[in-house]
Write an enzyme that holds these catalytic residues in place. Sequence first.
Site, PDB file in Angstrom:
ATOM      1  N   ALA B 239       0.827  -1.212   0.000  1.00  0.00           N
ATOM      2  CA  ALA B 239       0.000   0.000   0.000  1.00  0.00           C
ATOM      3  C   ALA B 239       0.863   1.265   0.000  1.00  0.00           C
ATOM      4  CB  ALA B 239      -0.936  -0.018   1.198  1.00  0.00           C
ATOM      5  N   HIS B 240       0.194   2.410  -0.064  1.00  0.00           N
ATOM      6  CA  HIS B 240       0.906   3.677  -0.169  1.00  0.00           C
ATOM      7  C   HIS B 240       1.732   3.996   1.075  1.00  0.00           C
ATOM      8  CE1 HIS B 240      -3.008   6.027   1.111  1.00  0.00           C
ATOM      9  NE2 HIS B 240      -2.753   5.031   1.905  1.00  0.00           N
TER      10      HIS B 240
END
Lengths: 345, 345, 345
Positions: B239-240
């Site tokens: 994920a980011h």
Amino acid sequence: MPAQEGLRLDEIVSRLGGSLEGDGSVIVSQVGSLASAGPGQIAFLAHPKYRQQLQITLAAAVIVPPQFAGDTALPRIIHHNAYAYYARVVALLNPSASRPAGVHPSAVVHSLVPSSASIGENVVIGQNVVIGQNVTLYPGCIIGDGVSIGDDSLLYPNVVIYHHCVIGRRALIQAGAVIGSDGFGFAKEGERWVKIPQIGRVVIGDDVEIGANTSIDRGALDDTMIGHGVKLDNQIQIAHNVVIGDHVAMAGCVGIAGSTKIGRRCTIGGAGMITGHLELTDDVHISAGTLVSKSLRKPGQYTSIFPLEVHEEWLRNAAQIKRLAKLAKRVSDLEKKLEEMEKTS
Amino acid sequence: MPAQEGLRLDEIVSRLGGSLEGDGSVIVSQVGSLASAGPGQIAFLAHPKYRQQLQITLAAAVIVPPQFAGDTALPRIIHHNAYAYYARVVALLNPSASRPAGVHPSAVVHSLVPSSASIGENVVIGQNVVIGQNVTLYPGCIIGDGVSIGDDSLLYPNVVIYHHCVIGRRALIQAGAVIGSDGFGFAKEGERWVKIPQIGRVVIGDDVEIGANTSIDRGALDDTMIGHGVKLDNQIQIAHNVVIGDHVAMAGCVGIAGSTKIGRRCTIGGAGMITGHLELTDDVHISAGTLVSKSLRKPGQYTSIFPLEVHEEWLRNAAQIKRLAKLAKRVSDLEKKLEEMEKTS
Amino acid sequence: MPAQEGLRLDEIVSRLGGSLEGDGSVIVSQVGSLASAGPGQIAFLAHPKYRQQLQITLAAAVIVPPQFAGDTALPRIIHHNAYAYYARVVALLNPSASRPAGVHPSAVVHSLVPSSASIGENVVIGQNVVIGQNVTLYPGCIIGDGVSIGDDSLLYPNVVIYHHCVIGRRALIQAGAVIGSDGFGFAKEGERWVKIPQIGRVVIGDDVEIGANTSIDRGALDDTMIGHGVKLDNQIQIAHNVVIGDHVAMAGCVGIAGSTKIGRRCTIGGAGMITGHLELTDDVHISAGTLVSKSLRKPGQYTSIFPLEVHEEWLRNAAQIKRLAKLAKRVSDLEKKLEEMEKTS
């Protein structure tokens, strides 16, 4: 997308077998469930629990097993496996749109392709590839050097087959699937990982379906093997040197780690995960969300799930898990004490 | 796919180091395990538990660590890390087919590309892209504007790199991987989700391998960072704003939620899942199927798996989980009662 | 990638609403967190726990809710939902690079496309496709026959939409996503699986975001339905005939099995897994890593996770799980014995 025209019941029976009771001239153009089917539709009874619905269905006809043939006055097709029969009727009434034979001018093809094959837009086919009769490659498929694809196979868009992999006959591969990517093999050297080149292949039997965005790694030395009739859902990961027996079915999000062997007719529920170097014998069934970390030598169903609870309940019970070994010890202590008290009393 | 020709043992040692005992003129053309190798093949002993197999192997030669060099009369290469040595011998005997340098006419390229690069069929390269020396892009790769790809990197078919992401040197990215997709960032407004534009990048170090159909999201404001020598298997989700330290390895189907930081040399087993905003220190090892929902400050192995059982057994034991807090209370009550009874007796 | 120019605070307020306190002529060109923002940047306070950082931030301006407007002397925009406001400021300061309208010559397009649409390199569009105004298709997207894509939707590279699926307005679909692949439907016949053709569609509402390499299967007979405002992260699997209510959000690696219905505003944490034929009512929240195998009729948060432990601790406690039913029985026995002893004493 209803079927355009429809078929008479006696035409269906003449093509698919089974026996007919009632008016064979009734025309059905689509299937439906007992609850939802309407005029022009044919429904089916596959499980006794839906038997009541036979009385109220608005379907024009039904498919039933022999033991329930007397439960309805509707025109009916009688077959011992009503659900499989239904599957074939769906196919009959909904022929899939076939793509035109030939190679689209935008495709880049470095091998010979039979004239019966349909090679879509922007497909890339490498050198020394063998494409079977009536193979369909949807747009964007990329087929590596030396690949072999059996007759009547169909690959949806953007499927990638790496070099030298073998796909059997009548394969159905959904979009974005990757077959033959490098296995995850590294040797540790100090803190670094040294790649072990993966020189095996993926070899896939006949009548296999592979889901969207599923990946199957090539073997390290030997091949990764997928048996005949195997059905893999979407988002599945098959690691290098896995061997999957015939007619295995796996639901979405399953992962099988390296060198594990799975017997014939096994089923693995969604998000099931099997660790590496294990053997599952034939007819093992793994529940959804279950992690398997030991070999399973006996057929049967296996499960490893923490039961679902409202979060606050879970908090209370989960806290006790961490004290479970101590709790067991406390119970043993109590038992001993009580035994002594009984002796002395 | 056996190697075409083969190499003399003394040639191997002159290229890869180690010391040689026995006939250096023996030629090997492929590797194999001690159990499976035959004439013309070289096997290796990496773990003492396979020591017995040294006596019976049909291999033409073996790679052994010094302490086992006396266990065999076969021609042998002696190296302290036989497994890493074996990995290099595999590479030596199985050179990967290199694709021709140059840009295929079907590629659409909006940036300058060095003549040493190989740009495959239907590749799309955006504007202001920097492609290093000897980069190979297999067919169907799509490289966004402003991307940078380091020397000697290789991207298999249909890899997508979003705009402005940075890939280091010697990257190996398997088919269908997506680098730089939007992070999953939304602000709640009433019952709606308002998208937070994701304006960071993905920045990847050198010597990184990324698996098939794996996805790595770009950062929200800052970048998502993947260290040097990181190895990611297939079907992984990063994920980011995740930060992954050097030489981390993750097996298939792992997920790392947003803003989590993972230290150097960590390993995460298949389907391991790490929730967001956590920190794992260096040398943490997460078992397969384990969910991590708190930061881990001490190196070591961590696990969170419900043990596998035959389904009926599982039903019985899982039912008790929901009463576990009550069970613990009942044991406490028993202890108190017994204590009182002992006092009064 | 800082924004090129910047905006005055009073310009921002005139576009996005909220009220302004302090010098409206201050220019900001990028956003940042209270802790990281510097000159020229605007930060935000969304949660009281960061209130202290208001005192020390180096930001040029801040977005605050009314109750904290007095906590800072910085120029400030006051809005009750500072986080959603911030999301909109990010978008304002970082306009995404728009791709040129028109059809790239390398695209193969078999339908009419409005002149406002941007059709990228190597895109393939089938027959009878309806493309809305201002639709952007990045390179390599493949759109099947009869698909409809609503106005202002954007598909990143290599997205595949199967035939006859419907995508609403303002969709944002990340690279490698597959919409409309065949559902996993088979009838058992002996040891073989007979495919049930999947003749439903996927129908997606407005304002939906779909993550990288996510897959959504088409329905068997009826359609798979995704409501308005639904946000799906990467690597998600949605099976056939699933119905997802408006404004549901799912984190990465989630799987939803066939025919399950999920109510409005539900959220599902990473790697959550919902088995088939269930119903989750509105406002159900599933924790990360949780398996749901029964319908949930009450709103609330639900969890099913084995708690994480150091591996050796886990071994000790997990061993007791397999004896838990027996342990509960032993505690019952102790209780009975003690009761009898109390009676007799």
